[in-house]
Design an enzyme around this catalytic site. Structure first.
Site, PDB file in Angstrom:
ATOM      1  N   ARG A 199       0.884  -1.169   0.000  1.00 41.14           N
ATOM      2  CA  ARG A 199       0.000   0.000   0.000  1.00 41.14           C
ATOM      3  C   ARG A 199       0.922   1.220   0.000  1.00 41.14           C
ATOM      4  O   ARG A 199       1.606   1.501   0.988  1.00 41.14           O
ATOM      5  CB  ARG A 199      -0.905  -0.015   1.232  1.00 41.14           C
ATOM      6  CG  ARG A 199      -1.930   1.125   1.286  1.00 41.14           C
ATOM      7  CD  ARG A 199      -2.807   0.954   2.511  1.00 41.14           C
ATOM      8  NE  ARG A 199      -3.662   2.098   2.737  1.00 41.14           N
ATOM      9  CZ  ARG A 199      -4.910   2.237   2.277  1.00 41.14           C
ATOM     10  NH1 ARG A 199      -5.433   1.287   1.537  1.00 41.14           N
ATOM     11  NH2 ARG A 199      -5.613   3.308   2.548  1.00 41.14           N
TER      12      ARG A 199
ATOM     13  N   HIS B  55      -6.879   1.240  -7.092  1.00 44.03           N
ATOM     14  CA  HIS B  55      -7.217   0.505  -5.865  1.00 44.03           C
ATOM     15  C   HIS B  55      -8.001  -0.751  -6.267  1.00 44.03           C
ATOM     16  O   HIS B  55      -9.191  -0.884  -5.977  1.00 44.03           O
ATOM     17  CB  HIS B  55      -8.062   1.391  -4.952  1.00 44.03           C
ATOM     18  CG  HIS B  55      -8.124   0.937  -3.528  1.00 44.03           C
ATOM     19  ND1 HIS B  55      -7.490  -0.199  -3.066  1.00 44.03           N
ATOM     20  CD2 HIS B  55      -8.773   1.461  -2.437  1.00 44.03           C
ATOM     21  CE1 HIS B  55      -7.726  -0.347  -1.786  1.00 44.03           C
ATOM     22  NE2 HIS B  55      -8.500   0.639  -1.383  1.00 44.03           N
TER      23      HIS B  55
ATOM     24  N   GLN C 240     -10.164  -3.059  -3.800  1.00 47.13           N
ATOM     25  CA  GLN C 240     -11.429  -2.463  -3.369  1.00 47.13           C
ATOM     26  C   GLN C 240     -12.528  -2.738  -4.381  1.00 47.13           C
ATOM     27  O   GLN C 240     -13.664  -3.047  -4.019  1.00 47.13           O
ATOM     28  CB  GLN C 240     -11.265  -0.949  -3.190  1.00 47.13           C
ATOM     29  CG  GLN C 240     -12.552  -0.241  -2.766  1.00 47.13           C
ATOM     30  CD  GLN C 240     -13.044  -0.682  -1.399  1.00 47.13           C
ATOM     31  OE1 GLN C 240     -12.308  -0.607  -0.432  1.00 47.13           O
ATOM     32  NE2 GLN C 240     -14.290  -1.136  -1.316  1.00 47.13           N
TER      33      GLN C 240
ATOM     34  N   ASP D 240     -16.438   8.599  -2.900  1.00 50.37           N
ATOM     35  CA  ASP D 240     -15.232   8.426  -2.102  1.00 50.37           C
ATOM     36  C   ASP D 240     -14.961   9.744  -1.389  1.00 50.37           C
ATOM     37  O   ASP D 240     -15.542  10.780  -1.740  1.00 50.37           O
ATOM     38  CB  ASP D 240     -14.055   8.034  -3.007  1.00 50.37           C
ATOM     39  CG  ASP D 240     -12.803   7.653  -2.223  1.00 50.37           C
ATOM     40  OD1 ASP D 240     -12.925   7.334  -1.022  1.00 50.37           O
ATOM     41  OD2 ASP D 240     -11.709   7.679  -2.811  1.00 50.37           O
TER      42      ASP D 240
ATOM     43  N   CYS E 208     -16.122   3.138  -0.174  1.00 49.02           N
ATOM     44  CA  CYS E 208     -14.995   2.292   0.232  1.00 49.02           C
ATOM     45  C   CYS E 208     -14.584   2.511   1.685  1.00 49.02           C
ATOM     46  O   CYS E 208     -13.875   1.680   2.251  1.00 49.02           O
ATOM     47  CB  CYS E 208     -13.812   2.519  -0.701  1.00 49.02           C
ATOM     48  SG  CYS E 208     -13.114   4.182  -0.622  1.00 49.02           S
TER      49      CYS E 208
ATOM     50  N   ARG F 155     -13.993  -6.954   1.620  1.00 44.27           N
ATOM     51  CA  ARG F 155     -12.561  -6.788   1.386  1.00 44.27           C
ATOM     52  C   ARG F 155     -11.824  -8.059   1.821  1.00 44.27           C
ATOM     53  O   ARG F 155     -10.913  -8.529   1.131  1.00 44.27           O
ATOM     54  CB  ARG F 155     -12.025  -5.572   2.157  1.00 44.27           C
ATOM     55  CG  ARG F 155     -12.372  -4.220   1.573  1.00 44.27           C
ATOM     56  CD  ARG F 155     -11.606  -3.935   0.290  1.00 44.27           C
ATOM     57  NE  ARG F 155     -10.170  -3.986   0.483  1.00 44.27           N
ATOM     58  CZ  ARG F 155      -9.432  -2.962   0.934  1.00 44.27           C
ATOM     59  NH1 ARG F 155     -10.016  -1.796   1.225  1.00 44.27           N
ATOM     60  NH2 ARG F 155      -8.127  -3.076   1.065  1.00 44.27           N
TER      61      ARG F 155
END
Length: 310
Positions: free
Chosen positions: A102, A129, A132, A223, A263, A291
């Site tokens: 990450r 991402h 996700q 988001d 998310c 996830r």
């Protein structure tokens, strides 16, 4: 060797195959069945950006698969002191069976993958991402929304928007992205998606009107407007994103049974209202749990592929 750096690298068939595996493992887990899909495997987890969901889901996930996760923050390893990414990759990948990173720029994870001896998974970069989006589509499938799917993405043209572009263009559903002027998606990534859409039949539209994007959509998603590293821009961003909050009025523009995704972390009163995120049409916490399950699917798929190639 296959890595999981962006959905751009995967076919429709491969994405659906991974998700089918994720559903299978999730169903087993819910029945209390924990199979050692990756016995004694070690997942190195490199974090240059902090996280809640990414760390918990990968660490619990590899444990439930029969392996162990090793948390490596940039403060704990020489990468944080200036060691080249290529050197870190060659050292870490010689000692573990898989790596999740990450980080910031996509180029950093691509460099790591170039020198890695084991599969590398993108836990988040500035550009993409992908894990996700696997969880998001898994949630959409469980809700029975994957047929005639129309997704409206409202907000910043960031890594989530880019990953929605990749997913839609690969799977062939309709995606509408509405961003404020000046916050549009990356043009190169958009062009890639439009090329993939020619094969999949995806319908992709880009604009600045959130209400138009939400009209009759089956899924409405957003988001945070201020991601990590953008804190100094907060006041300006809040002004620029005025009118882009997903509230009850915005949700009512969607189809009769439209669902809301986010998310997380969510900043209530900014990109989403309290009523929407806590409402009956919100799937954000199912999405967050997925996830764990979607990433187990990714890890097992990569593990199985590597075993076949050895």
């Amino acid at each position: 060797m296959r890595h999981f750096l962006t959905l751009k690298d995967y076919s429709k068939e491969e994405i659906l195959e991974i998700l089918e595996l994720a559903h299978k493992i999730k169903n087993e887990t819910k029945k209390g069945v924990f199979k050692d899909y990756m016995p004694k495997n070690t997942l190195g987890m490199i974090f240059e950006k902090s996280s809640t969901r990414t760390r918990v889901s990968f660490e619990v996930g590899i444990y439930q698969l029969g392996g162990v996760g090793l948390f490596l923050s940039s403060n704990d390893i020489q990468l944080g002191r200036g060691e080249p990414m290529s050197d870190t990759s060659r050292v870490v990948s010689s000692m573990v069976d898989m790596v999740m990173i990450r980080t910031f720029a996509q180029s950093k994870i691509e460099e790591f993958a170039k020198y890695s001896k084991v599969p590398v998974i993108n836990g988040l970069t500035t550009e993409y991402h992908p894990v996700q989006l696997m969880a998001d589509y898994m949630t959409i499938q469980e809700a029975g929304l994957d047929k005639d799917l129309v997704v409206a993405y409202i907000g910043d043209g960031n890594n989530l928007a880019h990953s929605w572009l990749m997913l839609a263009s690969k799977l062939g559903f309709e995606l509408r992205i509405a961003t404020p002027k000046g916050y549009e998606v990356d043009e190169n990534i958009l062009n890639d998606a439009l090329e993939f859409a020619k094969e999949s039949g995806a319908k992709i539209s880009i604009g600045n009107d959130p209400k138009e994007a939400c009209k009759d959509a089956t899924v409405i998603t957003t988001d945070t407007w201020v991601s990590m590293g953008q804190e100094e821009e907060k006041e300006q961003r809040l002004k620029d994103f005025d009118g882009y909050i997903v509230d009850d009025a915005m949700m009512k523009l969607g189809s009769k049974n439209a669902k809301f995704l986010h998310c997380l972390p969510a900043y209530r009163g900014y990109e989403v209202s309290e009523d929407v995120i806590e409402g009956q049409d919100s799937l954000v916490f199912e999405e967050a749990e997925n996830r764990l399950h979607a990433q187990k699917g990714v890890m097992v798929w990569l593990h199985n592929l590597r075993k076949k190639e050895q």
